[in-house]
Scaffold this motif. Sequence first.
Motif, PDB file in Angstrom:
ATOM      1  N   PHE A 137      35.782  59.308  -4.523  1.00 14.95           N
ATOM      2  CA  PHE A 137      34.520  59.594  -5.212  1.00 14.95           C
ATOM      3  C   PHE A 137      33.488  60.127  -4.217  1.00 14.95           C
ATOM      4  N   ASN A 138      33.447  59.518  -3.046  1.00 13.55           N
ATOM      5  CA  ASN A 138      32.479  59.920  -2.026  1.00 13.55           C
ATOM      6  C   ASN A 138      32.742  61.342  -1.546  1.00 13.55           C
ATOM      7  N   ASP A 139      34.013  61.694  -1.353  1.00 12.53           N
ATOM      8  CA  ASP A 139      34.361  63.057  -0.923  1.00 12.53           C
ATOM      9  C   ASP A 139      33.970  64.074  -1.996  1.00 12.53           C
ATOM     10  N   LEU A 140      34.222  63.749  -3.242  1.00 15.45           N
ATOM     11  CA  LEU A 140      33.841  64.649  -4.331  1.00 15.45           C
ATOM     12  C   LEU A 140      32.333  64.853  -4.356  1.00 15.45           C
ATOM     13  N   ASP A 141      31.600  63.775  -4.208  1.00 20.89           N
ATOM     14  CA  ASP A 141      30.136  63.862  -4.233  1.00 20.89           C
ATOM     15  C   ASP A 141      29.617  64.771  -3.118  1.00 20.89           C
ATOM     16  N   SER A 142      30.196  64.667  -1.935  1.00 20.28           N
ATOM     17  CA  SER A 142      29.754  65.490  -0.806  1.00 20.28           C
ATOM     18  C   SER A 142      29.960  66.970  -1.085  1.00 20.28           C
ATOM     19  N   VAL A 143      31.096  67.310  -1.688  1.00 15.89           N
ATOM     20  CA  VAL A 143      31.389  68.718  -1.996  1.00 15.89           C
ATOM     21  C   VAL A 143      30.457  69.249  -3.085  1.00 15.89           C
ATOM     22  N   LEU A 144      30.268  68.454  -4.134  1.00 15.58           N
ATOM     23  CA  LEU A 144      29.447  68.920  -5.253  1.00 15.58           C
ATOM     24  C   LEU A 144      27.993  69.120  -4.841  1.00 15.58           C
ATOM     25  N   ARG A 145      27.496  68.293  -3.949  1.00 16.08           N
ATOM     26  CA  ARG A 145      26.091  68.415  -3.526  1.00 16.08           C
ATOM     27  C   ARG A 145      25.847  69.706  -2.748  1.00 16.08           C
ATOM     28  N   LYS A 146      26.881  70.274  -2.159  1.00 15.83           N
ATOM     29  CA  LYS A 146      26.742  71.522  -1.420  1.00 15.83           C
ATOM     30  C   LYS A 146      26.732  72.740  -2.340  1.00 15.83           C
ATOM     31  N   LYS A 147      27.267  72.553  -3.574  1.00 17.62           N
ATOM     32  CA  LYS A 147      27.435  73.695  -4.478  1.00 17.62           C
ATOM     33  C   LYS A 147      26.554  73.636  -5.722  1.00 17.62           C
ATOM     34  N   TRP A 148      26.073  72.450  -6.087  1.00 19.10           N
ATOM     35  CA  TRP A 148      25.326  72.300  -7.331  1.00 19.10           C
ATOM     36  C   TRP A 148      23.959  71.694  -7.032  1.00 19.10           C
ATOM     37  N   ALA A 149      22.931  72.478  -7.277  1.00 22.13           N
ATOM     38  CA  ALA A 149      21.567  72.023  -6.995  1.00 22.13           C
ATOM     39  C   ALA A 149      21.160  70.857  -7.888  1.00 22.13           C
ATOM     40  N   ASP A 150      21.712  70.796  -9.102  1.00 20.05           N
ATOM     41  CA  ASP A 150      21.354  69.719 -10.029  1.00 20.05           C
ATOM     42  C   ASP A 150      21.865  68.361  -9.575  1.00 20.05           C
ATOM     43  N   MET A 151      22.686  68.328  -8.524  1.00 20.60           N
ATOM     44  CA  MET A 151      23.181  67.048  -8.015  1.00 20.60           C
ATOM     45  C   MET A 151      22.068  66.207  -7.402  1.00 20.60           C
ATOM     46  N   ASN A 152      20.921  66.830  -7.141  1.00 24.34           N
ATOM     47  CA  ASN A 152      19.795  66.071  -6.583  1.00 24.34           C
ATOM     48  C   ASN A 152      19.316  64.979  -7.528  1.00 24.34           C
ATOM     49  N   ALA A 153      19.572  65.159  -8.813  1.00 30.71           N
ATOM     50  CA  ALA A 153      19.132  64.165  -9.802  1.00 30.71           C
ATOM     51  C   ALA A 153      20.189  63.099 -10.060  1.00 30.71           C
ATOM     52  N   VAL A 154      21.342  63.200  -9.382  1.00 30.38           N
ATOM     53  CA  VAL A 154      22.445  62.266  -9.598  1.00 30.38           C
ATOM     54  C   VAL A 154      22.502  61.289  -8.427  1.00 30.38           C
ATOM     55  N   THR A 155      22.591  60.009  -8.725  1.00 27.04           N
ATOM     56  CA  THR A 155      22.638  58.968  -7.698  1.00 27.04           C
ATOM     57  C   THR A 155      24.061  58.492  -7.487  1.00 27.04           C
ATOM     58  N   PHE A 156      24.479  58.477  -6.213  1.00 27.51           N
ATOM     59  CA  PHE A 156      25.817  57.984  -5.891  1.00 27.51           C
ATOM     60  C   PHE A 156      25.690  56.614  -5.215  1.00 27.51           C
ATOM     61  N   PRO A 157      26.498  55.617  -5.633  1.00 30.55           N
ATOM     62  CA  PRO A 157      26.384  54.274  -5.041  1.00 30.55           C
ATOM     63  C   PRO A 157      26.757  54.279  -3.557  1.00 30.55           C
ATOM     64  N   GLY A 158      25.988  53.557  -2.777  1.00 31.52           N
ATOM     65  CA  GLY A 158      26.215  53.521  -1.339  1.00 31.52           C
ATOM     66  C   GLY A 158      27.394  52.661  -0.921  1.00 31.52           C
ATOM     67  N   LYS A 159      27.752  52.769   0.357  1.00 27.38           N
ATOM     68  CA  LYS A 159      28.876  52.010   0.898  1.00 27.38           C
ATOM     69  C   LYS A 159      28.473  50.563   1.160  1.00 27.38           C
ATOM     70  N   LYS A 160      29.512  49.720   1.250  1.00 27.72           N
ATOM     71  CA  LYS A 160      29.289  48.313   1.584  1.00 27.72           C
ATOM     72  C   LYS A 160      30.313  47.929   2.641  1.00 27.72           C
ATOM     73  N   VAL A 161      29.839  47.404   3.746  1.00 25.92           N
ATOM     74  CA  VAL A 161      30.732  47.068   4.849  1.00 25.92           C
ATOM     75  C   VAL A 161      31.357  45.699   4.667  1.00 25.92           C
ATOM     76  N   PHE A 162      30.559  44.698   4.355  1.00 29.04           N
ATOM     77  CA  PHE A 162      31.059  43.330   4.209  1.00 29.04           C
ATOM     78  C   PHE A 162      31.052  42.923   2.730  1.00 29.04           C
ATOM     79  N   GLY A 163      32.073  42.178   2.366  1.00 31.74           N
ATOM     80  CA  GLY A 163      32.161  41.698   0.987  1.00 31.74           C
ATOM     81  C   GLY A 163      32.550  42.770  -0.007  1.00 31.74           C
ATOM     82  N   ALA A 164      33.241  43.810   0.458  1.00 31.10           N
ATOM     83  CA  ALA A 164      33.604  44.912  -0.443  1.00 31.10           C
ATOM     84  C   ALA A 164      34.656  44.515  -1.469  1.00 31.10           C
ATOM     85  N   LEU A 165      35.348  43.393  -1.244  1.00 29.41           N
ATOM     86  CA  LEU A 165      36.378  42.940  -2.187  1.00 29.41           C
ATOM     87  C   LEU A 165      35.903  41.791  -3.061  1.00 29.41           C
ATOM     88  N   ASP A 166      34.654  41.457  -2.976  1.00 25.17           N
ATOM     89  CA  ASP A 166      34.105  40.384  -3.797  1.00 25.17           C
ATOM     90  C   ASP A 166      34.095  40.807  -5.268  1.00 25.17           C
TER      91      ASP A 166
END
Length: 205
Positions: free
Chosen positions: A56-85
């Motif tokens: 999902f993160n890789d897709l988001d990075s590519v789309l933000r380079k090609k689609w200006a409307d992606m500025n209005a879309v929020t992507f959830p951030g990473k979590k280092v600890f407790g990612a399997l909770d």
Amino acid sequence: MPKRPNKNIRADVRSYRLVKEGSKPKVEYQLVCCFKAPTLEKSVITWEVWKRYSQFNDLDSVLRKKWADMNAVTFPGKKVFGALDPAFLDKRLGQLSEYVQALLQIDNIADFHKPHISSNELRHFMNFDTGSQAKKESGSRTERRESKAGKSRSKTPRSGGRTARMGRRRSSVAARNTKKKDPYANATNYVLDTPAAAPAPAPAP
């Protein structure tokens, strides 16, 4: 009312699963896609793909380079600890679902029947070509089987009709033969035309 973008396709993230890979399990999210086929029947084709957060993160990075409307879309951030909770996974599940639905609100990004203006990256991410075509072929095979079964059932009454007619003919012929052999088969009181018996000779004197 403005035209609704990408009205023929919908998608959301519905569940997740843990996949063992090496020493640490990985999380995969179920992306369920629905496509309304542009046919007279307007059938809805549904399929699913499993994706990791990194995809999902890789897709988001590519789309933000090609689609200006992606500025209005929020992507959830990473979590280092407790990612399997489990509580965190449920929360991320909802965030990713909201993210996908926000993507599909961007004009033309998922109009896959117009490859020259839609996102080829999103098309591959959703596995659109394989998912939609597999369901269509399956439906076609089912229709062909039902058609053959219908034809087979339609032949059965005709076959039975021929058998019945042949049986009636045999019965009719048998009845005529019976009448020829015994013309009095159905009679209840009749006399046979037989010659009279000769008188007995007189006793000798």
